[in-house]
Design a protein around this motif. Sequence first.
Motif, PDB file in Angstrom:
ATOM      1  N   THR A  37      43.063  10.419 -10.445  1.00 58.00           N
ATOM      2  CA  THR A  37      44.200   9.681  -9.892  1.00 58.00           C
ATOM      3  C   THR A  37      43.796   8.269  -9.509  1.00 58.00           C
ATOM      4  OG1 THR A  37      45.159  11.745  -9.059  1.00 58.00           O
ATOM      5  CG2 THR A  37      45.943   9.694  -8.090  1.00 58.00           C
ATOM      6  N   ILE A  38      42.743   8.139  -8.705  1.00 59.53           N
ATOM      7  CA  ILE A  38      42.314   6.802  -8.299  1.00 59.53           C
ATOM      8  C   ILE A  38      41.694   6.053  -9.465  1.00 59.53           C
ATOM      9  CG2 ILE A  38      39.991   7.449  -7.523  1.00 59.53           C
ATOM     10  CD1 ILE A  38      40.473   5.511  -5.141  1.00 59.53           C
ATOM     11  N   MET A  39      41.131   6.799 -10.419  1.00 54.59           N
ATOM     12  CA  MET A  39      40.538   6.178 -11.597  1.00 54.59           C
ATOM     13  C   MET A  39      41.580   5.418 -12.422  1.00 54.59           C
ATOM     14  SD  MET A  39      38.415   8.126 -14.601  1.00 54.59           S
ATOM     15  CE  MET A  39      37.918   7.306 -16.121  1.00 54.59           C
ATOM     16  N   SER A  40      42.837   5.854 -12.359  1.00 52.93           N
ATOM     17  CA  SER A  40      43.880   5.223 -13.168  1.00 52.93           C
ATOM     18  C   SER A  40      44.033   3.744 -12.853  1.00 52.93           C
ATOM     19  CB  SER A  40      45.217   5.941 -12.960  1.00 52.93           C
ATOM     20  OG  SER A  40      45.665   5.810 -11.622  1.00 52.93           O
ATOM     21  N   GLY A  41      43.778   3.354 -11.598  1.00 54.55           N
ATOM     22  CA  GLY A  41      43.879   1.948 -11.242  1.00 54.55           C
ATOM     23  C   GLY A  41      42.541   1.295 -10.968  1.00 54.55           C
ATOM     24  N   ALA A  42      41.639   2.061 -10.338  1.00 58.06           N
ATOM     25  CA  ALA A  42      40.356   1.484  -9.932  1.00 58.06           C
ATOM     26  C   ALA A  42      39.550   0.980 -11.112  1.00 58.06           C
ATOM     27  CB  ALA A  42      39.547   2.530  -9.166  1.00 58.06           C
ATOM     28  N   THR A  43      39.682   1.638 -12.252  1.00 56.88           N
ATOM     29  CA  THR A  43      38.861   1.305 -13.409  1.00 56.88           C
ATOM     30  C   THR A  43      39.066  -0.126 -13.874  1.00 56.88           C
ATOM     31  OG1 THR A  43      38.864   3.609 -14.122  1.00 56.88           O
ATOM     32  CG2 THR A  43      38.345   1.956 -15.787  1.00 56.88           C
ATOM     33  N   ILE A  44      40.318  -0.586 -13.931  1.00 57.96           N
ATOM     34  CA  ILE A  44      40.572  -1.905 -14.507  1.00 57.96           C
ATOM     35  C   ILE A  44      40.858  -2.978 -13.465  1.00 57.96           C
ATOM     36  CG2 ILE A  44      41.463  -0.837 -16.606  1.00 57.96           C
ATOM     37  CD1 ILE A  44      44.255  -1.947 -15.692  1.00 57.96           C
ATOM     38  N   ALA A  45      40.954  -2.608 -12.174  1.00 58.38           N
ATOM     39  CA  ALA A  45      41.307  -3.598 -11.156  1.00 58.38           C
ATOM     40  C   ALA A  45      40.395  -4.831 -11.176  1.00 58.38           C
ATOM     41  CB  ALA A  45      41.313  -2.946  -9.775  1.00 58.38           C
ATOM     42  N   PRO A  46      39.067  -4.671 -11.256  1.00 56.99           N
ATOM     43  CA  PRO A  46      38.213  -5.866 -11.270  1.00 56.99           C
ATOM     44  C   PRO A  46      38.386  -6.727 -12.518  1.00 56.99           C
ATOM     45  CG  PRO A  46      36.946  -3.923 -10.624  1.00 56.99           C
ATOM     46  CD  PRO A  46      38.259  -3.438 -11.165  1.00 56.99           C
ATOM     47  N   GLN A 156      38.408  17.313   1.710  1.00 54.05           N
ATOM     48  CA  GLN A 156      37.342  17.163   0.716  1.00 54.05           C
ATOM     49  C   GLN A 156      37.874  16.527  -0.559  1.00 54.05           C
ATOM     50  OE1 GLN A 156      35.868  21.141   0.268  1.00 54.05           O
ATOM     51  NE2 GLN A 156      35.062  21.255   2.350  1.00 54.05           N
ATOM     52  N   GLN A 157      39.090  16.897  -0.940  1.00 55.82           N
ATOM     53  CA  GLN A 157      39.690  16.333  -2.141  1.00 55.82           C
ATOM     54  C   GLN A 157      39.927  14.836  -1.981  1.00 55.82           C
ATOM     55  OE1 GLN A 157      43.669  17.723  -3.029  1.00 55.82           O
ATOM     56  NE2 GLN A 157      43.254  17.745  -5.219  1.00 55.82           N
ATOM     57  N   ALA A 158      40.455  14.442  -0.819  1.00 53.27           N
ATOM     58  CA  ALA A 158      40.651  13.017  -0.553  1.00 53.27           C
ATOM     59  C   ALA A 158      39.324  12.273  -0.554  1.00 53.27           C
ATOM     60  CB  ALA A 158      41.374  12.824   0.782  1.00 53.27           C
ATOM     61  N   ALA A 159      38.302  12.901   0.022  1.00 54.71           N
ATOM     62  CA  ALA A 159      36.978  12.278   0.045  1.00 54.71           C
ATOM     63  C   ALA A 159      36.443  12.108  -1.366  1.00 54.71           C
ATOM     64  CB  ALA A 159      36.011  13.122   0.874  1.00 54.71           C
ATOM     65  N   PHE A 160      36.602  13.124  -2.197  1.00 52.55           N
ATOM     66  CA  PHE A 160      36.079  13.050  -3.558  1.00 52.55           C
ATOM     67  C   PHE A 160      36.784  11.963  -4.355  1.00 52.55           C
ATOM     68  CE2 PHE A 160      34.998  14.386  -7.838  1.00 52.55           C
ATOM     69  CZ  PHE A 160      33.702  14.859  -7.679  1.00 52.55           C
ATOM     70  N   ALA A 161      38.112  11.870  -4.168  1.00 55.86           N
ATOM     71  CA  ALA A 161      38.852  10.812  -4.856  1.00 55.86           C
ATOM     72  C   ALA A 161      38.360   9.437  -4.414  1.00 55.86           C
ATOM     73  CB  ALA A 161      40.347  10.958  -4.582  1.00 55.86           C
ATOM     74  N   SER A 269      36.582   5.243   3.069  1.00 62.31           N
ATOM     75  CA  SER A 269      37.626   6.272   3.107  1.00 62.31           C
ATOM     76  C   SER A 269      37.041   7.641   2.783  1.00 62.31           C
ATOM     77  CB  SER A 269      38.743   5.937   2.106  1.00 62.31           C
ATOM     78  OG  SER A 269      39.405   4.745   2.459  1.00 62.31           O
ATOM     79  N   ALA A 270      36.140   7.675   1.799  1.00 59.97           N
ATOM     80  CA  ALA A 270      35.541   8.946   1.396  1.00 59.97           C
ATOM     81  C   ALA A 270      34.721   9.552   2.527  1.00 59.97           C
ATOM     82  CB  ALA A 270      34.657   8.728   0.164  1.00 59.97           C
ATOM     83  N   VAL A 271      33.897   8.745   3.160  1.00 64.90           N
ATOM     84  CA  VAL A 271      33.052   9.243   4.245  1.00 64.90           C
ATOM     85  C   VAL A 271      33.915   9.747   5.401  1.00 64.90           C
ATOM     86  CG1 VAL A 271      31.341   8.590   5.980  1.00 64.90           C
ATOM     87  CG2 VAL A 271      31.101   7.794   3.612  1.00 64.90           C
ATOM     88  N   THR A 272      34.989   9.013   5.707  1.00 69.22           N
ATOM     89  CA  THR A 272      35.885   9.425   6.784  1.00 69.22           C
ATOM     90  C   THR A 272      36.547  10.758   6.465  1.00 69.22           C
ATOM     91  OG1 THR A 272      36.336   7.109   7.289  1.00 69.22           O
ATOM     92  CG2 THR A 272      37.834   8.729   8.204  1.00 69.22           C
ATOM     93  N   SER A 273      37.075  10.905   5.242  1.00 63.33           N
ATOM     94  CA  SER A 273      37.728  12.157   4.851  1.00 63.33           C
ATOM     95  C   SER A 273      36.748  13.316   4.885  1.00 63.33           C
ATOM     96  CB  SER A 273      38.330  12.021   3.442  1.00 63.33           C
ATOM     97  OG  SER A 273      39.369  11.080   3.416  1.00 63.33           O
TER      98      SER A 273
END
Length: 402
Positions: A37-46, A156-161, A269-273
């Motif tokens: 899910t996060i990969m869909s945007g994170a990959t090309i954002a930079p 855990q799922q939110a952290a992994f994302a 965000s991952a560490v917090t989740s």
Amino acid sequence: MTTPAPTIVNRRTASPPAAALPDRLTQVTILLLSALTIMSGATIAPALPAMQAHFADTPNATFLVKLALTIVGLVIAISAPLSGSLADRYGRRPVLLGSLVLYALGGASGLIATTLGGVLIGRVVLGLAVAGTMTAAGALVNDLFSGPARGRFLSQQAAFASFGGALLFPLGGLLAAQSWRSPFALYLLAALLLPLVLRLPRGVATALPGETVDTTPPRWGSIAVIYALALGYMIVFYLMPAQGPFLLRTLGAAPGLTGLLLGVFALTSAVTSLAYARAAGRFDPRRVAALGFALVAAGWVLVSAATGLTLVIAGLLVGGLGGGLVFPNLYTWLADLTPPAWRGRVTAGMSSAVFLGQFLSPLLLASPSGHEAHGFVWGAVVSGAMAAALAALSAGRSIQRL
């Protein structure tokens, strides 16, 4: 008029006993799906600034390049209800398999697209894929987990994302430094998940003997409030992937450094989740979500006031702390309100809200050229307002009457 038959067990949606947790490989498979899910945007954002320079001769290139990132959210918002209905009707696994194929094809199409229109078409296909993946995987979590175990796994799922974003933002930045097309190759990784998804149950575990399915309709008033909060959160969260690269460029950050700094937010965000997963179920999810919104507001205040990278990093850290608390608690709250037979459709509504917010973010909080921090000012205002509203509703428990 049809008569409900509450004594008939729906074997696709009945919940397994709380103690019957799925095996470790099934849990890992769901976690990997969440990273898509996060990969869909994170990959090309930079790569957005470089893509804009490549298509500079295309009319409205500035807007269309940003649209290439956010149109995925619009497609998900429109198509997620259909994905949810398919997941409830035919099972989670078939929807996941088809979505993974579309994900790899649509995502990687940017490697060969010769026009900005071609890039956008590929992003539309990617949006259809993410809608199916997010909806079916989310329903599967609600199928296989219940009670405190569900809250822990959602954290855990939110952290992994978020860990996926922490890895993909810098990796995308490194690849973008080579070519704006290079990050699109990462979408092919989705095909590696096909063998893992093939071993998932078609729907869920068989219902217990004598178990019946609750046919009571969902409490749509409460669910609508959660959808609205998710929509608002995504509008302010997506400021960083959609407009952060342009703000960071004005502060002197190269694409590689931009990816690294975007990864700081995701990593925090991952560490917090992950840390909160140990405490999931002990606190009211509404109040924890309100705290998360307040921290995001504080983070964006710091980012909007930044004249150098130091203050931006501080804002990303504070905002990341909040981001790691918001989504796990909104999803936990939603899962507690969702009858088993409605899991796919209610989860689909959440997907629509989340990604409609992604699409609307650069439109509602756009920053004019030369004033790239403008959107973050309004993002802080919106986050603070949602934190105050959610805290008030929680304190008064008026949400229970919706």
